[in-house]
Design a protein around this motif. Structure first.
Motif, PDB file in Angstrom:
ATOM      1  N   GLU B 231       0.825  -1.199   0.000  1.00  0.00           N
ATOM      2  CA  GLU B 231       0.000   0.000   0.000  1.00  0.00           C
ATOM      3  C   GLU B 231       0.860   1.250   0.000  1.00  0.00           C
ATOM      4  N   GLU B 232       1.907   1.204   0.826  1.00  0.00           N
ATOM      5  CA  GLU B 232       2.774   2.383   0.914  1.00  0.00           C
ATOM      6  C   GLU B 232       3.490   2.611  -0.418  1.00  0.00           C
ATOM      7  N   GLU B 235       1.217   4.089  -3.010  1.00  0.00           N
ATOM      8  CA  GLU B 235       0.988   5.505  -2.750  1.00  0.00           C
ATOM      9  C   GLU B 235       2.185   6.343  -3.194  1.00  0.00           C
ATOM     10  N   ARG B 240      -0.848   9.383  -4.404  1.00  0.00           N
ATOM     11  CA  ARG B 240      -2.074   9.491  -3.604  1.00  0.00           C
ATOM     12  C   ARG B 240      -2.478   8.089  -3.177  1.00  0.00           C
ATOM     13  N   LYS B 241      -3.497   7.996  -2.301  1.00  0.00           N
ATOM     14  CA  LYS B 241      -3.948   6.685  -1.857  1.00  0.00           C
ATOM     15  C   LYS B 241      -4.605   5.941  -3.025  1.00  0.00           C
TER      16      LYS B 241
END
Lengths: 364, 516
Positions: B231-232, B235, B240-241
């Motif tokens: 996830e990191e 991003e 962005r997420k």
């Protein structure tokens, strides 16, 4: 992002190519001890300073417009139609048959009939290579070249054995009846006390050629057929995905191309010689390739390039007439123009692209 | 601490107005696997091309093993001990493995001595790293995985101790990818340094020690793999997420839209590509076809889309559609309610030289609403194109720009906008997110799910197993022209699908078949 602005592509490159060609031509003329400046002045005076000169320049330009458009249309479908010469010869046969065997009451009707005859015969001559390419994969460059030779031989046979009037010695048809006489520029533009375009062959077909330029523009950029034709030219796999039949497009593009090349014969056979002769095409089919290359396959570009080549043809004839520059050298000069504007396009383009990139980087 | 195997300092490279690499510094420790991840166009390939001598950097310095090095061409790169394995292999198909390995490294005019030496060397390398390949096999007879090994062997034969691999798993089955990673592990253990370029987060997490993230020509972060999460990384890549899983409700399939019975396809070369498959797709469901590229999925799509011939029976909404001759072209398929987002948008789905607006009607250019008398209604098409581009968030939203000037993701959005807005009953979609950046993937997946929720039938072909698993309501696996079986994505895993993709019929048998 395009590498350089559009205007540079369509204006700057042809002009630089022309300057290079002129430079090397000047060297050639210098090498045989003549003055390039005098030669150039003579060409301009002979081709552009007198109305009769214009009459020749525009007559040649008319031929080149038709053959240039013919090559352009095929180019858009990514086909290289080198058969313009043969298609124009056979187109001439169509013109002759229409003029000789149909009694025309007025030239305005005759030119329509002759155009149709020229287009149909020219298209028919292009149909066979087109079919062989579409269905059998025979390369169109090879077949169209071969068909030029076949056309020349066929024309020879027809003129000698079928159309030659009894007792005539040269391989040519009978003179067309007077009802098919097309108004020349002299007929159209001279006044009682000011005779213009004296003795020059330019005729009303010039306007037919301009109409053809406009129609081709509409065809390529405004109709569905043009849309499909260009799509096929850019990507055959893309065309297949969209359900555009490669066979159909190949055949149609070549038919249109052949028809345009054939229509050149209206100018030469009906407008100038008023009978069918053996070598009426005078290599205009091949010049059409250079015209299309230089005109970037755009009808307006073809129009301008055709006039330029008309000038070179007429100017060259003047040189042969008034100087000791041999005729062969004039062919060399014309060839240099074709070489630089057509074949060596990338030689000018690449440094220019680099220059524009560097300019843009400096600005950024 | 020893000197880094590779150290780049302040590397910049511009192509015209595009800044492909901006002041990039990176340090790769010897004996590690260093991942470089980023979206398409982030500048990964440019950076590696500079390292391998294909491009010259505008600014910056390269240090190899602590020494400042100039790399003006690939010969210098090889001399410095750098080996590169390209995404598209550079092998001569009709040469043997041995001939390919010595190609460009022959010693003297006669081949025999170098061939003999290479054979010995190859045997040695095979033992040391577990890189087994028959030296006398012709490349064209080798599987893709083995061809890749030849590329690695080529680099090792030239004494590379730094290996760069550019998207190495794009063409491999999951099993082959596992084998590759085992080889890379072993190379690392033997002290080699490996740079792995990829856009797959999972590979980064599985094998690398360190990972650098690139975005828009800049190096946004370098982190220890053990201290980060997918996830990191996502991003960091997008800025962005990002939603990595597709958000969708369970499917509510109704009547059968597409019914394929015993379809066979023989290609131009006379090879049978599809060997009698049966398949149905119902309204309101997404059926995913998993498989390694080249196992007949492309041909299946081509026949359904109307640009290849086949034999068998295909019905759409109960009506049989012809598979050869007239009435089987793309126009007829569109008339039958089939829309098609083809696998290769640059060669098929778009005319790259055409402007965006011209492309928004490509294939539908016969539709009466796009005509105006004898001509095409160009201004009407342009207005509509602008609206479509706004709705599908195509950037830049300029319909007059040529298709080739859009990024991969935006090109795909143009194709999707065209096909989806025709409101088809059946959407064929091949490799929807190949070469598409993560941000656009999310959008494209959402559009596909929305279409399904409107009760349309969707046939999805993708070589990305993650994509198949997250989008599909039903998965069929293709291998060698056959459908190996169907699975419910909720009741299967990558391991099982991977085995099926490699042609291994499973032990679980027919239980999942009933889902179809």
């Amino acid at each position: 992002m395009d590498k350089m602005p559009h205007w540079a592509d369509i204006v700057l490159i042809p002009i630089i190519s022309l300057i290079l060609a002129a430079f090397f031509s000047a060297l050639v003329i210098l090498a045989i001890g003549e003055s390039p400046v005098a030669a150039f002045t003579l060409m301009v005076e002979g081709a552009l300073m007198r109305s009769a000169g214009w009459g020749y320049t525009l007559y040649y330009a008319t031929n080149f417009m038709f053959t240039g458009l013919a090559v352009s249309v095929a180019f858009h479908a990514r086909m290289f139609n080198i058969g313009g010469e043969g298609q124009a010869m056979i187109g001439g046969l169509g013109v002759a048959l229409v003029c000789l065997y149909i009694p025309w009451p007025h030239w305005s009707l005759a030119i329509l009939g002759a155009s149709a005859g020229a287009a149909i015969f020219g298209a028919a001559w292009a149909l066979i290579p087109a079919y062989l390419q579409a269905k059998r994969g025979s390369h169109i460059v090879i077949t169209t070249i071969m068909f030029n030779f076949i056309a020349a031989a066929l024309l020879n046979y027809v003129l000698v054995n079928l159309l030659r009037p009894v007792g005539a010695m040269d391989p040519a048809s009978a003179k067309f009846p007077s009802g098919t006489h097309l108004p020349t520029f002299r007929d159209m533009f001279s006044t009682a006390d000011n005779i213009l375009f004296r003795g020059s062959p330019a005729n009303v077909t010039f306007f037919l050629a301009i109409a053809a330029c406009v129609l081709v523009w509409f065809l390529i950029w405004r109709t569905r057929l043009g849309y499909e034709l260009r799509a096929f030219g850019h990507s055959e796999s893309g065309a297949k995905y969209a359900g555009i039949s490669p066979v159909r497009i190949t055949v149609i593009a070549m038919l249109i191309s052949g028809a345009l090349a054939g229509m050149m014969a209206v100018n030469t056979t009906m407008g100038e010689s008023e009978r069918l002769i053996l070598n009426a095409t005078e290599g205009a089919g091949f010049i059409g390739i250079a015209v299309a290359l230089m005109g970037r396959s755009h009808p307006f570009g073809v129009f301008l390039a055709a006039i330029l080549f008309g000038f070179l043809y007429q100017g060259g004839a003047e040189l042969a007439l008034w100087t000791s520059i041999p005729r062969e050298l004039i062919v060399v000069i014309q060839a240099l123009v074709i070489l630089f504007t057509g074949a060596l396009d990338n030689m000018v383009r690449m440094p220019l692209e680099k220059m524009f990139l560097a300019l843009r980087r400096r600005k950024a | 601490m020893t000197a880094p195997a590779i150290e780049l300092k302040g590397i910049s490279k511009a192509f015209g107005p595009v800044q492909a690499n901006k002041d990039i510094s990176i340090s790769v420790q010897p004996g590690t696997i260093h991942g470089i991840i980023g979206e398409n166009g982030a500048g990964k390939s440019t950076l590696m091309s500079i390292l391998y001598g294909f491009y010259k950097a505008d600014a910056g310095e390269i240090y190899i093993k602590g020494e400042k090095t100039q790399i003006p061409d690939s010969l210098h790169a090889i001399k410095a001990g750098i080996g590169m394995v390209f995404q598209h292999f550079k092998l001569v198909e009709n040469f043997t493995v041995l001939e390919n390995i010595i190609l460009g490294a022959e010693e003297g005019a006669m081949l025999n001595s170098s061939l003999g030496k290479a054979r010995k060397q190859l045997k040695h390398l095979a033992e040391e790293y577990g890189l087994n390949v028959d030296p006398d096999a012709l490349i064209e007879n080798l599987s893709v995985g083995h061809q890749q090994r030849v590329e690695i062997l080529k680099a090792l034969y030239r004494q590379a101790d730094i290996l760069i691999l550019d998207e190495p798993t794009g063409v491999l089955t999951p099993a082959e990818a596992d084998q590759l990673f085992r080889i890379l592990d072993r190379l690392r253990d033997e002290g080699k340094t490996i740079i792995l370029i990829t856009h797959k987060l999972r590979e980064i997490m599985d094998i690398t020690n360190t990972v650098s993230v690139m975005r828009r020509g800049e190096m946004t972060a370098t982190v220890k793999t053990a201290e980060t999460s997918p996830e990191e990384l996502a991003e960091l890549m997008v800025g962005r997420k990002v939603l990595l899983r597709v958000d969708k409700k369970p499917a509510e399939p109704t009547s059968t839209v597409l019914d394929v019975q015993s379809l066979r396809v023989i290609d131009d070369k006379g090879v049978e590509r599809v060997k009698g498959i049966d398949l149905t797709v119902r309204a309101g469901e997404i059926v995913g076809i998993a498989g390694v590229a080249g196992n007949g999925q492309s041909e299946l799509l081509e026949v359904l889309g109307g640009f290849a011939d086949g034999t068998g029976t295909i019905t759409v909404n109960g009506k049989q559609i012809p598979l050869t001759g007239h009435g089987a072209d793309g126009q007829a398929r569109r008339a039958a309610g089939i829309a098609h987002v083809p696998e290769d948008r640059q060669r098929e789905g778009l005319i790259m030289e055409y402007s965006a607006w011209e492309n928004t009607v490509f294939g539908y250019h016969h539709a009466p609403e796009y005509q105006s008398g004898m001509l095409m209604d160009n201004s009407g098409i342009q207005t509509e194109a602008q609206a479509k581009m706004d709705r599908f968030d195509v950037r830049p939203p300029d319909p007059r720009l040529a298709a080739k000037n859009f990024s991969g993701g935006n090109q795909q959005k143009i194709v999707l906008a065209r096909e989806i807005e025709r409101n088809p009953d059946l959407l064929l979609i091949g490799q929807p997110t190949r070469g598409v950046d993560i941000g656009a993937i999310e959008f494209i997946h959402q559009q596909i799910v929305n279409l399904r929720d409107q009760g349309k039938a969707i046939l999805l072909v993708s070589v990305e197993l993650d994509e198949i698993m997250s989008l599909s309501d039903r998965i069929a696996v293709m291998f060698d022209g056959h459908i190996m079986g169907e699975r419910d994505p909720a009741q299967t895993d990558e391991k099982e699908l991977g085995l099926m993709m490699a042609g291994i019929t499973d032990t679980k048998g027919t239980e999942a078949q009933t889902n179809g």
